[in-house]
Design a protein around this motif. Structure first.
Motif, short mmCIF file in Angstrom:
data_model
loop_
_atom_site.label_atom_id
_atom_site.label_comp_id
_atom_site.label_asym_id
_atom_site.label_seq_id
_atom_site.Cartn_x
_atom_site.Cartn_y
_atom_site.Cartn_z
N CYS A 1 6.64 32.97 12.81
CA CYS A 1 7.29 32.01 13.69
C CYS A 1 7.17 32.50 15.13
CB CYS A 1 8.74 31.79 13.30
SG CYS A 1 9.75 33.28 13.40
N LYS A 2 7.65 31.69 16.05
CA LYS A 2 7.60 32.00 17.48
C LYS A 2 8.04 33.44 17.75
CE LYS A 2 9.48 30.56 21.91
NZ LYS A 2 10.31 29.58 22.60
N GLY A 3 7.24 34.14 18.55
CA GLY A 3 7.57 35.51 18.93
C GLY A 3 6.98 36.57 18.03
N MET A 4 6.35 36.17 16.93
CA MET A 4 5.75 37.15 16.02
C MET A 4 4.26 37.29 16.33
SD MET A 4 7.58 36.13 12.44
CE MET A 4 7.45 37.71 11.62
N ALA A 5 3.71 38.44 15.96
CA ALA A 5 2.29 38.70 16.16
C ALA A 5 1.69 39.24 14.87
CB ALA A 5 2.08 39.69 17.30
N LEU A 6 0.40 39.03 14.72
CA LEU A 6 -0.37 39.56 13.58
C LEU A 6 -1.54 40.33 14.16
CD1 LEU A 6 -1.48 39.62 10.60
CD2 LEU A 6 -2.72 37.55 11.21
N PHE A 7 -1.76 41.53 13.64
CA PHE A 7 -2.94 42.31 13.99
C PHE A 7 -3.81 42.42 12.75
CE2 PHE A 7 -4.98 46.60 14.30
CZ PHE A 7 -5.94 46.23 15.22
N CYS A 8 -5.06 41.98 12.86
CA CYS A 8 -6.01 42.08 11.76
C CYS A 8 -7.13 43.02 12.20
CB CYS A 8 -6.57 40.70 11.40
SG CYS A 8 -7.60 40.74 9.92
N PRO A 9 -7.09 44.29 11.76
CA PRO A 9 -8.12 45.25 12.17
C PRO A 9 -9.47 44.97 11.50
CG PRO A 9 -6.35 46.34 10.93
CD PRO A 9 -6.06 44.87 10.93
N LYS A 10 -10.48 45.62 12.03
CA LYS A 10 -11.82 45.55 11.45
C LYS A 10 -11.76 45.87 9.96
CE LYS A 10 -16.34 47.67 11.88
NZ LYS A 10 -17.07 48.81 12.40
N ASP A 11 -12.54 45.11 9.18
CA ASP A 11 -12.67 45.27 7.73
C ASP A 11 -11.44 44.79 6.95
OD1 ASP A 11 -15.29 46.30 7.88
OD2 ASP A 11 -14.51 48.31 8.27
N HIS A 12 -10.57 44.01 7.59
CA HIS A 12 -9.42 43.42 6.90
C HIS A 12 -9.56 41.90 6.92
CE1 HIS A 12 -6.91 47.08 6.44
NE2 HIS A 12 -7.77 47.51 7.37
N ALA A 13 -8.81 41.23 6.03
CA ALA A 13 -8.93 39.79 5.86
C ALA A 13 -7.58 39.10 6.08
CB ALA A 13 -9.43 39.47 4.46
N HIS A 14 -7.66 37.88 6.59
CA HIS A 14 -6.44 37.10 6.79
C HIS A 14 -6.76 35.61 6.85
CE1 HIS A 14 -6.72 36.01 11.19
NE2 HIS A 14 -7.74 36.82 11.04
N THR A 15 -5.71 34.81 6.73
CA THR A 15 -5.76 33.37 6.94
C THR A 15 -4.47 32.97 7.64
OG1 THR A 15 -6.00 31.22 5.85
CG2 THR A 15 -4.78 32.87 4.65
N LEU A 16 -4.47 31.83 8.31
CA LEU A 16 -3.28 31.30 8.97
C LEU A 16 -3.11 29.87 8.51
CD1 LEU A 16 -1.00 31.65 11.06
CD2 LEU A 16 -2.65 30.96 12.83
N ILE A 17 -1.91 29.53 8.02
CA ILE A 17 -1.65 28.23 7.41
C ILE A 17 -0.43 27.60 8.05
CG2 ILE A 17 -1.07 27.05 5.24
CD1 ILE A 17 -2.28 29.68 3.86
N ASN A 18 -0.55 26.33 8.44
CA ASN A 18 0.62 25.60 8.92
C ASN A 18 1.19 24.81 7.74
OD1 ASN A 18 2.60 24.08 10.04
ND2 ASN A 18 1.37 23.27 11.71
N ASP A 19 2.22 25.37 7.13
CA ASP A 19 2.87 24.72 5.98
C ASP A 19 4.19 24.07 6.41
OD1 ASP A 19 4.30 27.03 6.41
OD2 ASP A 19 4.13 27.78 4.36
N SER A 20 4.33 23.79 7.71
CA SER A 20 5.55 23.18 8.23
C SER A 20 5.29 21.72 8.63
CB SER A 20 6.05 23.97 9.45
OG SER A 20 5.26 23.69 10.58
N GLN A 21 6.29 21.11 9.23
CA GLN A 21 6.18 19.71 9.65
C GLN A 21 5.94 19.56 11.16
OE1 GLN A 21 6.04 17.20 7.40
NE2 GLN A 21 6.03 18.92 5.97
N GLU A 22 5.70 20.66 11.86
CA GLU A 22 5.42 20.63 13.29
C GLU A 22 4.18 21.47 13.58
OE1 GLU A 22 8.07 23.40 15.72
OE2 GLU A 22 9.28 23.12 13.91
N ASP A 23 3.60 21.28 14.76
CA ASP A 23 2.42 22.04 15.12
C ASP A 23 2.72 23.54 15.16
OD1 ASP A 23 1.08 19.66 15.41
OD2 ASP A 23 0.79 19.82 17.57
N LEU A 24 1.76 24.34 14.75
CA LEU A 24 1.83 25.79 14.84
C LEU A 24 0.90 26.19 15.99
CD1 LEU A 24 2.66 28.58 13.76
CD2 LEU A 24 0.76 28.42 12.15
#
Length: 109
Positions: free
Chosen positions: A77-100
């Protein structure tokens, strides 16, 4: 260097990295480096991908969603951060009812 996102045109990237719907983005690039102002509408996602030659930092500016980071789910949510280093995997999903909305920086290593 100042990046004038307010003056940039937002582009729609459908099914980005195999995700759902589209990734709406204003993107600055210099070489292989990217700084982006991104937006996912409800139900949209950035598909699961591995950062093989770079790393990424994502900072959430509004909305809520879910990140799958190396197979682990996290609510973001607002104010949070994600760090994805080299050789790591991630996805980002908007599962809410408002824009992410978020900023992301992809830095080649």
């Amino acid at each position: 260097m100042i990046i004038p996102f307010a003056e940039m045109e937002e582009k729609a990237l459908p099914n980005f990295k195999g995700g759902e719907k589209q990734y709406n983005v204003k993107m600055f690039t210099e070489g292989n480096h990217k700084i982006m102002q991104g937006r996912l509408v409800p139900g949209a996602s950035i598909g699961l991908h591995t950062h093989e030659t770079d790393c990424e930092v994502i900072f959430i500016t509004s909305g809520t969603g879910m990140v799958v980071d190396d197979g682990k789910e996290h609510v973001v949510c607002k104010g949070m951060a994600l760090f994805c280093p080299k050789d790591h995997a991630h996805t980002l999903i908007n599962d809410s009812q408002e824009d992410l909305c978020f900023y992301a920086a992809v830095i080649e290593q």
